[in-house]
Structure formats: structure tokens, C-alpha cells
Design an enzyme around this catalytic site. Structure first.
Site, PDB file in Angstrom:
ATOM      1  N   GLU A  22       1.280  -7.592  13.877  1.00 15.04           N
ATOM      2  CA  GLU A  22       1.163  -6.167  13.524  1.00 15.04           C
ATOM      3  C   GLU A  22       2.582  -5.983  12.408  1.00 15.04           C
ATOM      4  O   GLU A  22       3.668  -5.682  13.070  1.00 15.04           O
ATOM      5  CB  GLU A  22       0.788  -5.111  14.407  1.00 15.04           C
ATOM      6  CG  GLU A  22       0.537  -3.818  13.964  1.00 15.04           C
ATOM      7  CD  GLU A  22       1.639  -2.949  13.387  1.00 15.04           C
ATOM      8  OE1 GLU A  22       1.915  -3.021  12.461  1.00 15.04           O
ATOM      9  OE2 GLU A  22       2.020  -2.175  14.021  1.00 15.04           O
ATOM     10  N   CYS A  51       4.493   2.818  11.598  1.00 14.05           N
ATOM     11  CA  CYS A  51       3.870   1.722  10.958  1.00 14.05           C
ATOM     12  C   CYS A  51       2.333   2.268  10.128  1.00 14.05           C
ATOM     13  O   CYS A  51       2.249   1.605   9.081  1.00 14.05           O
ATOM     14  CB  CYS A  51       3.623   0.425  11.486  1.00 14.05           C
ATOM     15  SG  CYS A  51       2.599   1.016  13.072  1.00 14.05           S
TER      16      CYS A  51
END
Length: 537
Positions: A235, A269
Site C-alpha cells: 500500500e 494515504c
């Protein structure tokens, strides 16, 4: 599955495959391949292994030719991605029809009924999961991989960021206390601290690695994981698009937009970093954003009532300002900057005021690089097609948010965005969609909402957290098949196929395939009769 009679037949040139009796000594000589690497690198020589008869050659494509093939396939795929199920099924049926009718030519068809078999998929623990996590959400970034790993039967070792080690060690004590209370092995979960060398040692020691961080470090993780061929979940951040159509409630969407950009001081994020607003509501949207940001005050949360806190990384404020300066130099303008509260002298560099920029474009670093800070760049668009093109013009592909008064329109736009998650008329709600159960008669649970996986594409990484997909990613997936009526019905090799094979073995296989996949019921019955005849041969 029966094939409808209207399925087209195809003609395929097989002249170079069939021996038509015209082969001469000159064009069918015995081929003796050179030992070691071939010195002739521009041709792929072909020969029949059983007789070493030379068949011919194919070109060895250059890197540029390979890239051209990929480019052509990519162009065609954009059209095929919009095709219907009916059209894709037709393609499979055409292939199946040709294969059934040309088995002898293909010479590799076989099939077998598995009605007496029972098949299933089992999920087993991988062993020890390793996780290297970022600093922006210390509690979540530890508990997220830990819960998935432990619940799926694994042990887990988590390296926390050097910028979040203090809190990480406290969370470790919570986990250890829970393990003891549950009667679980106390060494099942480990939280470790350190720098790059620590992370490298972890990657080389575990059975799977989960990484949350930057694309650059993610590539290094993959390279190190390749040494032991362990699975990897990455990720790697995002540059999420926030699209606002002209038929929205501007005041309502503006509040969501500011939250999407400034949550956790923009260190998120899945935060919104690119705002695309339809030109018809662009002015009113910017005005509302400015009004909200003007009211936001930045300061240390323990010192008073502040709307936004500090940046975690030292000198990150300098990087954010460099992105703003680059945008200003290329024509952007600052619409508003938020205010600071009562800051200590030593803490000034750890804070960055919420900043709204207008007149931005994709030539600016701010619209291409992940900022990870409280900056709201707003760009206008004229059509849905333009918004889709702009949103997809990014190396990242984590998530997106699309707002429209027409839910159907918003879904249509979101479906064309190349990213792992999409929120329709909302922001980042995917992560809040966890599985909820309702217990009905007999205490059996019924799923009401699906727990959604979290992850992206392109430079945002691959693999998924959360949801069924996240749990299964921590497992060894094993396919198991067994006799349904053991020991009364067992698998046996048909007589024509038993070694040494019978003369009618190919005829038997051909009939068996036709019996299972024939174009119509009559063909299948005829093939079934032929199959029975071969068995009694």
C-alpha cells in the site's frame, strides 16, 4: 452447456502444421540444436522433439517490437473492457466450437466427468506474517495487519516506523495483555523498532510481507522479497481525485471536500489531493472552500481548541512549500491560507497552514506527486469525459470520490477511473463498510453489508487489506478434491488410456470430449455411444 447453432465457425490456416506429403529433404532435414545458448539470437528455431525434424523459425522480437505489441493490446483492451457478457461468452463459444471440430489437429484435448468428485477450497495459515508500517496512523497501522494475521492463524512481526516507535510500543503492551487473557501464546505478536537494516532482515525472515509506505521503498521491498519468493502486499499511498459535477449541493460537498483534504493534517494515504470541479459551479465551490478554510486554526491539540494539528515528519513543511512554490511559478494562485494558533518557537516547522490553490494544471508537481499535507488544489473541467481523463492522468490509483446530483452519473464516472476504491457522493467511506451480521432463526448469521477490501493499483501498490480478500491474502489457498462416494466409487483410468495405451486411445479421447462438450444434444449422444464402443473394444 450446449452451443447454439448460430455460433460462427472460423477458418484457421493450418498449412504449416499439417504434413501434406509435399515435404522435401531440403525443407524437412534433421535439426541438431547447438549446445548452450544459441548464437543466432534473431530467430527462434522450431523442430519436432520426437524426430528432430526441422519445422521452421519465428523471429526473436526486439524490445521495441515487444512494446509495440503491448501498446496495440492496451488500445484494444480499452474497447474490450466495455464489451458485454454476451459478447465475451460468444468468443468462448467460437473457440470451443473450433476445438471440438479440430481435435485431431490440436491433438491435446481431453476431458473427464467429475460428477463423483467433491471439491473445495481450504485456507491455511501461511506461518509468520511480516509488516512494515508507516507513521501516519500508528494505532491503525499496527492493529490492521495484526488482526488479519492472527485471526487467520498466523504469527506476526511488525516493524513500526522510527517516527512512531513510542506509541507503537505502548500498543504492543495492549496486544500482549489480550493474548495472555485469551490463553494464546504470548510470543505470537511482536512489535520491533529500527531503521532500514531492521526492515531488510524482517523481509528475509518471514512467510509474507505487508508494506505501507512510499513507492520507492515498496520497490526495494519487492526486490528483497524476490530472494525468498514470498508473497507481498503493498500500500504505497495515493493522489486521490475528488470530482464535483455541476448538479451538486455546493455547500454540502464543500464541507466533505475540506475534511477529505485536511484530515490528519492531510497525512492520509486515502486523502483527496486533486479537486476537479465543473466550471459552472467552480466559482461558488472555491468561495465556499475559502470560507471554511478561513475559519480553521492550526495548533498543538493539547494546548487548546484547534482544528488541525502538526505534521509528523520534520522538514516536511519545507517539501510542501516547495510544491506550492512550483505551482505558483507555473501560474497557480493562493486563494486562502489558514491561520496558526499559539505555537512554541521549536514547533513552528512542524506545522503547515491549510492552503487552497486555484488555476492549477497537471504540469505542476503538486498535481502529480503525493503531497501528504493540507493543500487543496482546485482545477475546473467542462465535461465528464474531461474529468475522467484528468483523474486518470496520475501514476497513483488508490481511491476516488465522485459527487453528482445523479447517482447514476456519479457511478458511471467512477466506473471509468483506474483506482482500487470509489466513493459515490461521499469520501473514503469504503473503509467504514465493515461486515455487519443479523442473526435470524436458529442463530444463523446473515450478512447485511460486505466488508470491503482496501488497496489500489499502479504506484499505489497491489494486494488488499480488510474484507474477505484481506483475510485470504494471509492464507495458503489450497484446492482439494476427493471421491464423493468413497470407497464405493473410485477414480479409474479408462481401459483405452491405461498403459500401454490401446490403438483406439485417441478415438476414445475424441469421443469423450465430444460427449462432454458437443455442439448439440445429438452430437453428444452419438459421441457417448462411440465412447462406450471404445471401452468394449
Amino acid at each position: 452447456m450446449l452451443i447454439p447453432p448460430n455460433v460462427p465457425s472460423i477458418e484457421v490456416d493450418s498449412s504449416d502444421v499439417l504434413d501434406d506429403g509435399t515435404q522435401t529433404k531440403e525443407n524437412s532435414y534433421i535439426y541438431i540444436p547447438s549446445k548452450g545458448r544459441s548464437t543466432q539470437l534473431d530467430k527462434v528455431q522450431c523442430y519436432e522433439p520426437a524426430t528432430m525434424k526441422y519445422l521452421g523459425y519465428f523471429p526473436a522480437l526486439t524490445p521495441d517490437e515487444v512494446r509495440e505489441h503491448v501498446a496495440q493490446a492496451r488500445k484494444a483492451q480499452k474497447t474490450w473492457a466495455k464489451s458485454s457478457f454476451k459478447k465475451r461468452r460468444l468468443f468462448l463459444r467460437i473457440l470451443l466450437k473450433y476445438i471440438i471440430e479440430h481435435q485431431e489437429l490440436i491433438c491435446e484435448s481431453s476431458g473427464r466427468s467429475m460428477l463423483h468428485k467433491r471439491s473445495k477450497v481450504e485456507f491455511h495459515p501461511l506461518g509468520v506474517i511480516g509488516a512494515i508500517v508507516s507513521w501516519n496512523y500508528p494505532f491503525h497501522n499496527i492493529f490492521n495487519p495484526m488482526l488479519a494475521a492472527v485471526f487467520s492463524g498466523n504469527g506476526v512481526v511488525i516493524k513500526v516506523s522510527e517516527h512512531a516507535s513510542w506509541s507503537g510500543c505502548f500498543y504492543a503492551r495492549i496486544i500482549q495483555a489480550a493474548l495472555v487473557a485469551a490463553g494464546a501464546p504470548e510470543n505470537l505478536v511482536h512489535i520491533i523498532t529500527g531503521f532500514a537494516e531492521t526492515g531488510q532482515a524482517l523481509v528475509s525472515s518471514v512467510d509474507k510481507i505487508i508494506f505501507v509506505g512510499s513507492p520507492g521503498v515498496g520497490k526495494m521491498i519487492m526486490k528483497n522479497a524476490a530472494e525468498t519468493l514470498i508473497p507481498v502486499t503493498l500500500e504505497l499511498g495515493g493522489k486521490d481525485a475528488f470530482i464535483v459535477c455541476e448538479d451538486v449541493d455546493v455547500n454540502h460537498v464543500a464541507q466533505i471536500a475540506v475534511r477529505a483534504a485536511l484530515q490528519s493534517s492531510g497525512q492520509n494515504c486515502a486523502g483527496a489531493e486533486r479537486f476537479y470541479v465543473h466550471r459552472d459551479v467552480y466559482t461558488s465551490f472555491v468561495a465556499q472552500i475559502v470560507k471554511i478554510v478561513k475559519s480553521i486554526c492550526v495548533g498543538p491539540p493539547l494546548a487548546g481548541k484547534y482544528d488541525m494539528g502538526a505534521l509528523c515528519m520534520q522538514e516536511h513543511a519545507d517539501r510542501l512549500q516547495s510544491l506550492v512554490d512550483d505551482a505558483l511559478a507555473k501560474g497557480a494562485e493562493i486563494a486562502i491560507r489558514g491561520s496558526f494558533g499559539n505555537l512554541g518557537e521549536d514547533a513552528v516547522d512542524q506545522f503547515f497552514p491549510p492552503t487552497v490553490l486555484v488555476n492549477v494544471n497537471h504540469k505542476m508537481k503538486l498535481m502529480q506527486e503525493e503531497a501528504f499535507g493540507p493543500i487543496i488544489p482546485i482545477m475546473k473541467f467542462s465535461s465528464d469525459e474531461e474529468a475522467i481523463k484528468l483523474a486518470n492522468d496520475s501514476n497513483y490509483g488508490l481511491g476516488c470520490a465522485v459527487f453528482s446530483g445523479s447517482q447514476r452519473r456519479a457511478k458511471e464516472i467512477a466506473s471509468q477511473l483506474h483506482c482500487g476504491m470509489a466513493a459515490i457522493n461521499d469520501f473514503a467511506s469504503n473503509y467504514m463498510c465493515q461486515k455487519k451480521l443479523h442473526y435470524g432463526k436458529g442463530g444463523f448469521p446473515h450478512v447485511l453489508t460486505k466488508s470491503l477490501p482496501f488497496g489500489g493499483v499502479k504506484h499505489s501498490g497491489f494486494g488488499r487489506f480488510a474484507g474477505v480478500e484481506g483475510l485470504r491474502a494471509c492464507c495458503l489457498v489450497k484446492s482439494v478434491v476427493e471421491d464423493r462416494f468413497w470407497p464405493y466409487i473410485k477414480t479409474t483410468i479408462p481401459k483405452p488410456l491405461q498403459y500401454p495405451v490401446a490403438e483406439n486411445c485417441f478415438e476414445f479421447q475424441q469421443s469423450l470430449v465430444e460427449a462432454l462438450y458437443g455442439l448439440n444434444m445429438w452430437d453428444r449422444l452419438r459421441a457417448l455411444v462411440n465412447t462406450s464402443g471404445c471401452l468394449s473394444f
